[in-house]
Design an enzyme around this catalytic site. Structure first.
Site, PDB file in Angstrom:
ATOM      1  N   LYS A 165       0.854  -1.207   0.000  1.00  0.00           N
ATOM      2  CA  LYS A 165       0.000   0.000   0.000  1.00  0.00           C
ATOM      3  C   LYS A 165       0.881   1.246   0.000  1.00  0.00           C
ATOM      4  CE  LYS A 165      -0.165  -0.676   4.961  1.00  0.00           C
ATOM      5  NZ  LYS A 165      -0.919  -1.116   6.120  1.00  0.00           N
ATOM      6  N   TYR A 205      15.463  30.732   5.259  1.00  0.00           N
ATOM      7  CA  TYR A 205      14.323  31.456   5.819  1.00  0.00           C
ATOM      8  C   TYR A 205      14.513  31.708   7.304  1.00  0.00           C
ATOM      9  CZ  TYR A 205      11.353  30.699   1.692  1.00  0.00           C
ATOM     10  OH  TYR A 205      10.815  30.714   0.449  1.00  0.00           O
TER      11      TYR A 205
HETATM   12  C1  LIG Z   1       0.035  -1.971   6.720  1.00  0.00           C
HETATM   13  C2  LIG Z   1      -0.461  -3.291   7.158  1.00  0.00           C
HETATM   14  C3  LIG Z   1       0.432  -4.370   7.276  1.00  0.00           C
HETATM   15  C4  LIG Z   1       1.924  -4.211   7.170  1.00  0.00           C
HETATM   16  O1  LIG Z   1       2.399  -3.662   8.400  1.00  0.00           O
HETATM   17  P1  LIG Z   1       3.936  -3.368   8.688  1.00  0.00           P
HETATM   18  O2  LIG Z   1       3.944  -2.872  10.086  1.00  0.00           O
HETATM   19  O3  LIG Z   1       4.355  -2.307   7.715  1.00  0.00           O
HETATM   20  O4  LIG Z   1       4.691  -4.627   8.504  1.00  0.00           O
HETATM   21  C5  LIG Z   1      -0.117  -5.610   7.544  1.00  0.00           C
HETATM   22  N1  LIG Z   1      -1.457  -5.764   7.734  1.00  0.00           N
HETATM   23  C6  LIG Z   1      -2.323  -4.735   7.668  1.00  0.00           C
HETATM   24  C7  LIG Z   1      -3.760  -4.974   7.894  1.00  0.00           C
HETATM   25  C8  LIG Z   1      -1.851  -3.457   7.391  1.00  0.00           C
HETATM   26  O5  LIG Z   1      -2.710  -2.434   7.354  1.00  0.00           O
END
Ligand SMILES: *Cc1c(COP(=O)(O)O)cnc(C)c1O
Length: 350
Positions: free
Chosen positions: A38, A250
């Protein structure tokens, strides 16, 4: 005709990505090891990550939304793709026509999907109070006669191995799983895998650790085993001498105590190199460690470089992404550091 030149790059290391996955797969024991991709593969570029992992034999991927699933349609090949946010009313047309599976999170989503007769995954909330059906929903029959591929839950505190939530969520998940027909069970993210094989069930879902994040900062084994995958390289646009007493950037927050040599670099907070990294981060000119001076601008930062002539206009400086160290220094999570990396980087895999 070639496209315009990109003055900043993300260097991406395929060997490190695959090595991290293999370590996580080993830790997953008998369970299959998938990948969370994701947020555009945690900022690295989901298509390129998926292509490489599919070629290495990974067969289970996770995205948040249908738009993210759509972006992977040409590279997903024989692997399965699960959409963690489930299926809303507006998603149905698209979702029913693709091979990706929704991870159903509510009784309403289950009702909606049941009519398609297509396979799905289901998320159970075991105490995080984020997405998922409750144990009561399940007892009330919400999942009866549904064709479930993967039944999953998600750990809230797996990065704290001694946290009582871990055992509690595992027990709650097992209790629900006993009442539900599903081909596979899945609980562990990166940190969950590191809790040991009691947590890995049939399928694991690492994200952060694949990309070089360290789930438990103080864990020497994880620090040794997990390799950084991404590092930044940015081009020098101008080099200037700042006289003693001169200010930089800045609000003139930095003043030169003595004459110094400054390189102005094509990198800024709009690229995900946030203001807090002005303190925590540094650049490398060859082996020389170069501090960042003044505040980070939107598209520029100033870096103090060794001597006149050591760095010139058009040279490249690198900015290591040592995630746990930057995270501690900047007060940002390793996740935030990665997922904020903008699409202005040219992503170069080696
Ligand atoms: C993002 C996510 C993962 C992966 O988690 P990490 O901590 O990045 O390993 C796994 N399961 C779900 C449901 C997630 O939302």
């Amino acid at each position: 005709m070639t496209g315009p030149h990109a003055p900043l790059r993300l260097r991406l290391d395929q060997a490190a990505l695959l090595s991290n996955w293999r370590w996580l797969a080993g830790k997953s024991g008998a369970a299959a090891c998938g990948a969370a991709v994701k947020a555009d593969g945690y900022g690295l570029g989901a298509r390129e990550v998926v292509q490489r992992l599919v070629a290495a034999g990974v067969r289970d991927f996770f995205v948040a939304t249908w738009a993210e699933a759509h972006a992977l349609r040409e590279v997903i090949g024989p692997a399965s793709l699960s959409v963690l946010h489930g299926v809303g009313a507006e998603d149905m047309d698209y979702a029913a026509g693709t091979a990706a599976r929704p991870v159903l999170n509510t009784p309403e989503q289950v009702r909606r999907w049941r009519e398609t007769g297509r396979p799905c995954d289901v998320m159970i909330d075991t105490g995080m109070n984020r997405l998922g059906l409750s144990a009561e929903d399940v007892r009330a029959g919400a999942l009866d006669s549904l064709a479930i591929h993967t039944l999953m839950s998600h750990l809230a505190c797996a990065d704290e191995p001694g946290h009582p939530m871990n055992m509690g969520q595992r027990a709650a998940f097992r209790a629900v799983a006993e009442q539900v027909q599903a081909e596979r069970l899945s609980l562990a993210n990166s940190a969950g895998i590191c809790l040991g094989e009691r947590y890995t069930f049939d399928l694991t879902r690492p994200g952060l650790a694949l990309y070089g994040g360290i789930p438990v900062r103080g864990d020497a084994e994880q620090r040794h085993a997990l390799k950084p995958v991404a590092s930044i390289e940015a081009q020098v646009l101008q080099v200037r001498r700042v006289p003693a007493g001169g200010s930089v950037g800045y609000s003139a927050t930095f003043r030169a105590a003595a004459d110094l040599q400054l390189a102005i670099v094509n990198l800024g907070y709009a690229d995900g190199f946030l203001r807090q990294l002005g303190q925590a981060g540094h650049a490398l000119a060859g082996d020389a460690r170069c501090p960042i001076r003044g505040v980070v601008s939107m598209d520029l930062i100033a870096v103090e470089v060794p001597d006149e002539g050591s760095v010139g206009e058009g040279d490249w400086l690198s900015f290591p992404l040592d995630l746990p160290t930057l995270s501690d220094g900047a007060g940002l999570t390793q996740y935030e550091l990665l997922t904020g990396l903008s699409d202005r980087f040219e992503r170069r895999w080696t």
